[in-house]
Design an enzyme around this catalytic site. Structure first.
Site, PDB file in Angstrom:
ATOM      1  N   SER A 298       0.813  -1.217   0.000  1.00 23.57           N
ATOM      2  CA  SER A 298       0.000   0.000   0.000  1.00 23.57           C
ATOM      3  C   SER A 298       0.851   1.274   0.000  1.00 23.57           C
ATOM      4  O   SER A 298       1.539   1.564  -0.974  1.00 23.57           O
ATOM      5  CB  SER A 298      -0.960  -0.044   1.190  1.00 23.57           C
ATOM      6  OG  SER A 298      -1.946   0.953   1.096  1.00 23.57           O
ATOM      7  N   ASP A 309      10.172   5.586 -10.285  1.00 19.90           N
ATOM      8  CA  ASP A 309       9.752   6.225 -11.529  1.00 19.90           C
ATOM      9  C   ASP A 309      10.348   7.616 -11.710  1.00 19.90           C
ATOM     10  O   ASP A 309      10.526   8.080 -12.841  1.00 19.90           O
ATOM     11  CB  ASP A 309       8.227   6.311 -11.593  1.00 19.90           C
ATOM     12  CG  ASP A 309       7.580   4.964 -11.881  1.00 19.90           C
ATOM     13  OD1 ASP A 309       8.310   3.962 -11.913  1.00 19.90           O
ATOM     14  OD2 ASP A 309       6.346   4.911 -12.061  1.00 19.90           O
ATOM     15  N   LYS A 323      -0.833  -3.968  -3.639  1.00 22.77           N
ATOM     16  CA  LYS A 323      -2.139  -3.374  -3.303  1.00 22.77           C
ATOM     17  C   LYS A 323      -2.229  -2.024  -4.002  1.00 22.77           C
ATOM     18  O   LYS A 323      -1.619  -1.047  -3.585  1.00 22.77           O
ATOM     19  CB  LYS A 323      -2.311  -3.202  -1.793  1.00 22.77           C
ATOM     20  CG  LYS A 323      -3.656  -2.598  -1.392  1.00 22.77           C
ATOM     21  CD  LYS A 323      -3.810  -2.548   0.126  1.00 22.77           C
ATOM     22  CE  LYS A 323      -5.154  -1.963   0.526  1.00 22.77           C
ATOM     23  NZ  LYS A 323      -5.238  -0.503   0.327  1.00 22.77           N
TER      24      LYS A 323
END
Length: 388
Positions: A298, A309, A323
């Site tokens: 999460s 990224d 998740k």
């Protein structure tokens, strides 16, 4: 005298007005209420539920409490979503939920999730708590609490039983891989969670984030400042076994290491997107490694995905939990509340990680024969390479 044509027009207009009143508005005439057709159909469905509740109260072989039946009906609405993360909470349960993210509560110190296999599954024990000291491990399946069976759908009820008075014991029945069911007795304590810890490892700063609760961002900044005073040549942020927590705390951490960047974006069922961005107040100017494993879930996955990224650091460890759903927690006036999955989330580059997880650049498994933390060793190695 009114013409026949005008009379027909008048009758048509009267019918139209009556239709609008009965299908759009609720109108009171004397002591009667005219409701819309759709409202009447809805009323019929709710009447059936009320009828069944009355029948249970009259016919069930034991006494039942009306408030228990009503709570069950309220839960049932969310059960119909077939989503383990969308749930209704009674007043006491909602209070417990809020305490879980406050950093202080009575319990044993475990984070659980409803498993797809129908079991209540331990995501991770919280560090330095009774559960960790008693030997609870990530992936353990809780089948019973004090000898009473509970399924994943009854997870919140089980949690409320696990909590209780400090100093009192609770017995958890556990299924662990390749082992028959066994019991673990744990004494409840006042759990005071310090979610961030740090230390210097030679010339490299190491920071462990165990969860994202209400003070994580503040604690992170305090620890980061302390590490920076030692002029570290790199920073390791350990998110292994971090089950997640509050998204706003992820943003506070990201504000201190990413600079101005996209952290994550969400997308609802209509395709509407919302972007969460970090501000430009802080950007780490030393090599960064994030440690993750299969129990990093999460909120911890959001931070890991943002670092990867935005090319702000390197991920080391094993593929994360997976998740990729966002929940909204909503309090109700009577003290109860609910949690509902409102959107999917995507990493800044658009990757949807639900049930897939994030695979780090350096996959390092920890074997049973390993006597050292090989993942941590790899993180140190990566930082040293970046400093050459």
């Amino acid at each position: 005298m009114i013409s026949k044509k005008k009379a027909v027009i008048g009758a048509v207009l009267l019918m139209a007005v009556t239709f609008l009143l009965t299908n759009i508005f609720n109108v009171t005439i004397g002591n009667k209420v005219i409701i819309s057709k759709s409202d009447y159909q809805e009323f019929q469905k709710l009447s059936k539920v009320r009828f069944l509740k009355d029948r249970i109260e009259d016919e069930f072989y034991q006494d039942v409490k009306e408030e228990d039946l009503i709570a069950a009906m309220e839960r049932g609405i969310f059960d119909g979503l077939d989503d383990p993360y969308s749930q209704y909470y009674t007043k006491d349960e909602f209070k417990d939920l809020m305490e879980m993210t406050s950093g202080s509560y009575v319990g044993v110190g475990i984070v659980v999730s409803p498993g797809e296999d129908g079991f209540i599954t331990v995501v991770a024990p919280i560090e330095d708590t009774p559960a960790e000291k008693a030997g609870i491990l990530p992936g353990d399946k809780i089948t019973k609490v004090d000898k009473v069976k509970y399924s994943a759908k009854e997870m919140d009820k089980a949690i409320s039983i696990i909590k209780g008075e400090p100093g009192k014991e609770v017995v958890l029945s556990i299924i662990r891989e390749n082992k028959p069911e066994f019991d673990i007795t744990i004494k409840r304590e006042q759990i005071l969670i310090k979610s961030v810890k740090s230390e210097m490892m030679d010339e490299i700063g190491y920071m462990r984030i165990s969860s994202f609760d209400e003070r994580t961002g503040e604690e992170f900044d305090e620890n980061l400042l302390s590490l920076k005073n030692n002029n570290p040549k790199g920073l390791i942020i350990d998110l292994r076994d971090n089950p997640g927590g509050l998204l706003d705390q992820v943003k506070e951490v990201a504000d201190s290491i990413l600079g101005e960047a996209t952290i994550v974006y969400t997308e609802d069922r209509a395709g509407n997107r919302q972007y969460l961005k970090s501000n430009s107040s802080g950007k780490l100017d030393i090599p960064l490694v994030i440690l993750v494993n299969e129990n990093s879930a999460s909120a911890s996955e959001i931070l890991a995905g943002a670092v990867r990224d935005n090319k702000a650091g390197t991920l080391v460890g094993t593929t994360t939990f997976g998740k990729g759903l966002v929940q909204n927690v909503v309090p109700l006036k009577d003290g109860s509340g609910y949690k509902i999955t409102m959107a999917q989330y995507f990493t800044p580059n658009g990757e949807y990680i639900n049930e897939k997880g994030i695979t780090p650049e350096y996959v390092v498994e920890i074997g049973e024969e390993d006597t050292e933390d090989v993942q941590l060793n790899k993180a140190i190695e990566v930082i040293r390479e970046k400093n050459k």
